[in-house]
Motif scaffolding. Sequence first.
Motif, PDB file in Angstrom:
ATOM      1  N   PRO A  30       0.824  -1.207   0.000  1.00  0.00           N
ATOM      2  CA  PRO A  30       0.000   0.000   0.000  1.00  0.00           C
ATOM      3  C   PRO A  30       0.859   1.258   0.000  1.00  0.00           C
ATOM      4  O   PRO A  30       1.896   1.313   0.625  1.00  0.00           O
ATOM      5  CB  PRO A  30      -0.809  -0.112   1.304  1.00  0.00           C
ATOM      6  N   GLY A  31       0.413   2.240  -0.740  1.00  0.00           N
ATOM      7  CA  GLY A  31       1.055   3.542  -0.690  1.00  0.00           C
ATOM      8  C   GLY A  31       2.076   3.793  -1.776  1.00  0.00           C
ATOM      9  O   GLY A  31       2.511   4.911  -1.949  1.00  0.00           O
ATOM     10  N   ASN A  32       2.463   2.764  -2.534  1.00  0.00           N
ATOM     11  CA  ASN A  32       3.446   3.024  -3.588  1.00  0.00           C
ATOM     12  C   ASN A  32       3.055   2.390  -4.918  1.00  0.00           C
ATOM     13  O   ASN A  32       3.884   2.215  -5.786  1.00  0.00           O
ATOM     14  CB  ASN A  32       4.841   2.543  -3.149  1.00  0.00           C
ATOM     15  N   GLY A  33       1.786   2.019  -5.036  1.00  0.00           N
ATOM     16  CA  GLY A  33       1.299   1.532  -6.308  1.00  0.00           C
ATOM     17  C   GLY A  33       1.827   0.170  -6.694  1.00  0.00           C
ATOM     18  O   GLY A  33       1.856  -0.179  -7.867  1.00  0.00           O
ATOM     19  N   GLY A  34       2.263  -0.604  -5.713  1.00  0.00           N
ATOM     20  CA  GLY A  34       2.804  -1.927  -6.022  1.00  0.00           C
ATOM     21  C   GLY A  34       4.300  -1.882  -6.088  1.00  0.00           C
ATOM     22  O   GLY A  34       4.892  -0.985  -6.671  1.00  0.00           O
ATOM     23  N   GLY A  35       4.976  -2.820  -5.474  1.00  0.00           N
ATOM     24  CA  GLY A  35       6.431  -2.834  -5.457  1.00  0.00           C
ATOM     25  C   GLY A  35       6.937  -3.009  -4.040  1.00  0.00           C
ATOM     26  O   GLY A  35       6.372  -3.770  -3.267  1.00  0.00           O
ATOM     27  N   GLU A  36       7.997  -2.266  -3.685  1.00  0.00           N
ATOM     28  CA  GLU A  36       8.634  -2.437  -2.387  1.00  0.00           C
ATOM     29  C   GLU A  36       7.782  -1.845  -1.272  1.00  0.00           C
ATOM     30  O   GLU A  36       7.182  -0.787  -1.436  1.00  0.00           O
ATOM     31  CB  GLU A  36      10.011  -1.761  -2.408  1.00  0.00           C
ATOM     32  N   PRO A  37       7.758  -2.498  -0.104  1.00  0.00           N
ATOM     33  CA  PRO A  37       7.044  -1.935   1.042  1.00  0.00           C
ATOM     34  C   PRO A  37       7.645  -0.578   1.415  1.00  0.00           C
ATOM     35  O   PRO A  37       8.808  -0.310   1.162  1.00  0.00           O
ATOM     36  CB  PRO A  37       7.288  -2.977   2.150  1.00  0.00           C
ATOM     37  N   VAL A  38       6.824   0.256   2.055  1.00  0.00           N
ATOM     38  CA  VAL A  38       7.252   1.613   2.368  1.00  0.00           C
ATOM     39  C   VAL A  38       7.849   1.658   3.767  1.00  0.00           C
ATOM     40  O   VAL A  38       7.196   1.296   4.741  1.00  0.00           O
ATOM     41  CB  VAL A  38       6.057   2.586   2.276  1.00  0.00           C
ATOM     42  N   LEU A  39       9.090   2.109   3.870  1.00  0.00           N
ATOM     43  CA  LEU A  39       9.714   2.344   5.164  1.00  0.00           C
ATOM     44  C   LEU A  39       9.253   3.703   5.688  1.00  0.00           C
ATOM     45  O   LEU A  39       8.766   4.543   4.929  1.00  0.00           O
ATOM     46  CB  LEU A  39      11.232   2.308   5.029  1.00  0.00           C
ATOM     47  N   PRO A  40       9.411   3.960   6.994  1.00  0.00           N
ATOM     48  CA  PRO A  40       8.919   5.218   7.554  1.00  0.00           C
ATOM     49  C   PRO A  40       9.522   6.458   6.907  1.00  0.00           C
ATOM     50  O   PRO A  40       8.871   7.491   6.830  1.00  0.00           O
ATOM     51  CB  PRO A  40       9.326   5.126   9.029  1.00  0.00           C
ATOM     52  N   GLY A  41      10.772   6.375   6.485  1.00  0.00           N
ATOM     53  CA  GLY A  41      11.403   7.543   5.871  1.00  0.00           C
ATOM     54  C   GLY A  41      11.915   8.514   6.911  1.00  0.00           C
ATOM     55  O   GLY A  41      12.360   8.130   7.986  1.00  0.00           O
ATOM     56  N   THR A  42      11.820   9.809   6.608  1.00  0.00           N
ATOM     57  CA  THR A  42      12.364  10.842   7.471  1.00  0.00           C
ATOM     58  C   THR A  42      11.715  10.821   8.850  1.00  0.00           C
ATOM     59  O   THR A  42      10.497  10.791   8.980  1.00  0.00           O
ATOM     60  CB  THR A  42      12.141  12.233   6.845  1.00  0.00           C
ATOM     61  N   LEU A  43      12.557  10.826   9.875  1.00  0.00           N
ATOM     62  CA  LEU A  43      12.091  10.886  11.257  1.00  0.00           C
ATOM     63  C   LEU A  43      12.708  12.104  11.922  1.00  0.00           C
ATOM     64  O   LEU A  43      13.864  12.443  11.668  1.00  0.00           O
ATOM     65  CB  LEU A  43      12.491   9.614  12.024  1.00  0.00           C
ATOM     66  N   ASP A  44      11.969  12.757  12.778  1.00  0.00           N
ATOM     67  CA  ASP A  44      12.486  13.931  13.455  1.00  0.00           C
ATOM     68  C   ASP A  44      13.622  13.539  14.407  1.00  0.00           C
ATOM     69  O   ASP A  44      13.540  12.508  15.088  1.00  0.00           O
ATOM     70  CB  ASP A  44      11.382  14.623  14.255  1.00  0.00           C
ATOM     71  N   PRO A  45      14.660  14.372  14.483  1.00  0.00           N
ATOM     72  CA  PRO A  45      15.754  14.079  15.416  1.00  0.00           C
ATOM     73  C   PRO A  45      15.291  14.222  16.855  1.00  0.00           C
ATOM     74  O   PRO A  45      14.423  15.033  17.178  1.00  0.00           O
ATOM     75  CB  PRO A  45      16.817  15.122  15.065  1.00  0.00           C
ATOM     76  N   VAL A  46      15.882  13.416  17.723  1.00  0.00           N
ATOM     77  CA  VAL A  46      15.594  13.452  19.153  1.00  0.00           C
ATOM     78  C   VAL A  46      16.882  13.826  19.882  1.00  0.00           C
ATOM     79  O   VAL A  46      17.957  13.310  19.564  1.00  0.00           O
ATOM     80  CB  VAL A  46      15.075  12.088  19.653  1.00  0.00           C
ATOM     81  N   ALA A  47      16.786  14.715  20.852  1.00  0.00           N
ATOM     82  CA  ALA A  47      17.963  15.167  21.590  1.00  0.00           C
ATOM     83  C   ALA A  47      18.450  14.091  22.542  1.00  0.00           C
ATOM     84  O   ALA A  47      17.644  13.391  23.186  1.00  0.00           O
ATOM     85  CB  ALA A  47      17.638  16.439  22.355  1.00  0.00           C
ATOM     86  N   VAL A  48      19.754  13.953  22.636  1.00  0.00           N
ATOM     87  CA  VAL A  48      20.365  13.011  23.562  1.00  0.00           C
ATOM     88  C   VAL A  48      20.260  13.571  24.983  1.00  0.00           C
ATOM     89  O   VAL A  48      20.506  14.754  25.217  1.00  0.00           O
ATOM     90  CB  VAL A  48      21.843  12.774  23.194  1.00  0.00           C
ATOM     91  N   THR A  49      19.900  12.727  25.930  1.00  0.00           N
ATOM     92  CA  THR A  49      19.828  13.134  27.334  1.00  0.00           C
ATOM     93  C   THR A  49      21.221  13.115  27.952  1.00  0.00           C
ATOM     94  O   THR A  49      21.963  12.140  27.807  1.00  0.00           O
ATOM     95  CB  THR A  49      18.903  12.202  28.126  1.00  0.00           C
ATOM     96  N   LYS A  50      21.578  14.206  28.635  1.00  0.00           N
ATOM     97  CA  LYS A  50      22.879  14.344  29.280  1.00  0.00           C
ATOM     98  C   LYS A  50      22.683  14.694  30.755  1.00  0.00           C
ATOM     99  O   LYS A  50      21.777  15.435  31.093  1.00  0.00           O
ATOM    100  CB  LYS A  50      23.698  15.462  28.608  1.00  0.00           C
ATOM    101  N   THR A  51      23.557  14.179  31.598  1.00  0.00           N
ATOM    102  CA  THR A  51      23.496  14.555  33.013  1.00  0.00           C
ATOM    103  C   THR A  51      24.390  15.752  33.310  1.00  0.00           C
ATOM    104  O   THR A  51      24.231  16.393  34.351  1.00  0.00           O
ATOM    105  CB  THR A  51      23.912  13.382  33.910  1.00  0.00           C
ATOM    106  N   ASN A  52      25.324  16.065  32.433  1.00  0.00           N
ATOM    107  CA  ASN A  52      26.206  17.214  32.605  1.00  0.00           C
ATOM    108  C   ASN A  52      25.601  18.405  31.864  1.00  0.00           C
ATOM    109  O   ASN A  52      25.420  18.356  30.648  1.00  0.00           O
ATOM    110  CB  ASN A  52      27.593  16.908  32.059  1.00  0.00           C
ATOM    111  N   PRO A  53      25.307  19.514  32.545  1.00  0.00           N
ATOM    112  CA  PRO A  53      24.629  20.640  31.895  1.00  0.00           C
ATOM    113  C   PRO A  53      25.525  21.501  31.013  1.00  0.00           C
ATOM    114  O   PRO A  53      25.021  22.366  30.297  1.00  0.00           O
ATOM    115  CB  PRO A  53      24.103  21.453  33.075  1.00  0.00           C
TER     116      PRO A  53
END
Length: 417
Positions: A30-53
């Motif tokens: 679904p979503g590409n007219g037949g062929g390869e399955p669709v991967l999620p693609g672009t994902l928003d970046p998530v900030a790394v958690t740090k204990t040192n400010p």
Amino acid sequence: MKLIKAIISIICCLLLLPGAGACSSGNDSPGNGGGEPVLPGTLDPVAVTKTNPIKLYVHYMPWFEDPASNNGTWGQHWTMSNCNPDKVNSNGKREIASRYYPLIGPYASSDTDVLNYHLLLMKYSGIDGILVDWYGIQDKWDYPANKRNTEALVKAVERAGLELAIVYEDQTLKDLSKQGQLTQAKQDLKYLENSFFSKDCYIRINSKPLLMTFGPQTIQTPEEWNDVLGSLKTRPTFLTLYTFSASTANNSQYTNAAGEYLWVDAQPEKAYEQKDKFNVFMGGAMPGFDAYYKEGGWGDNPHVKVDSENGALFTRQLEAARTAGLDHLQLITWNDFGEGTNIEPTQEWEYRYLTALQQFAGVTYSESVLKDVYRWYVLEKEYAKDAAAQKILSQAFYYFVSLQADKAQQLMNELKK
């Protein structure tokens, strides 16, 4: 190709990837007219958690060129005057103007794979952003290439979810007349204001865009800096090199510099005693200093070396910043191979400095994820002409930036089966 299609289909089913649609045993998806399955693609970046400010920023050189980016020749920062990277020794290493050899070999600063690799390593090491050594917009020497490479770097920073600010090299103005210097400086900074300052990824300190200068070396009076900075819609948080801000400020009339930043200094503790004199003070930590200039034919100055002490110098400088209670720390540098201050992984010390940063920043990651990022880069080059594999590796990249490194690793493992 059938294997890669099967990999994508199986992974979509097992991981229940968003956007993949219902799993199917047939050829249609679904979503590409037949062929390869669709991967999620672009994902928003998530900030790394740090204990040192402490905000960790790394000084970055955008000036490297390879034959593909430089009309068939290697750039001067790999060659200096007498090195030839086309010469390859029995260990497969090219002859470059450095005592240290990048883990991925010499590269071009405009290479998207290289930039993504660098930014992912930084992200998982706890680095918050990049301070770019920048030469302005004049059309001479290698300045246009540096400008182009910086523009590519900004896009990579946005993809990875990190930050960026500019370190302006006003030495680039020295061959101009005095009026020409001021005019060019205004044009350079106006370009920055129009192109970068308003971006979400641009570093702000005290709610204003951060602008640093390596000096100043050419514009050296309060009146001149007031004229240049006053041409901008918003005056930036302006930092000079340590001990250089006096040339930009006349307390009775102009306050151009908000503070200073430390550069190469084996004993930063003395400078940190002065930090409270400034509204903003940025410390510095380096792995050592071992320039190649004399051997590379760039001048005949005596060789100066600050020993790395097998990594102990860097660790000690990080702790000095913690003890001083700094808010901002510049790591000197990511990739100045000519001066030997690089913390980018090399064949000589691999991930030594990045694992030290992981511990200092207080992230939950270890060397293993850095090795996975390196493996991702190797696969990018190995499958550079395979469109189907590139889709998988692109998805792996977005898993990395969204802190789903385990899913990125699964995709790479399946690709190599």
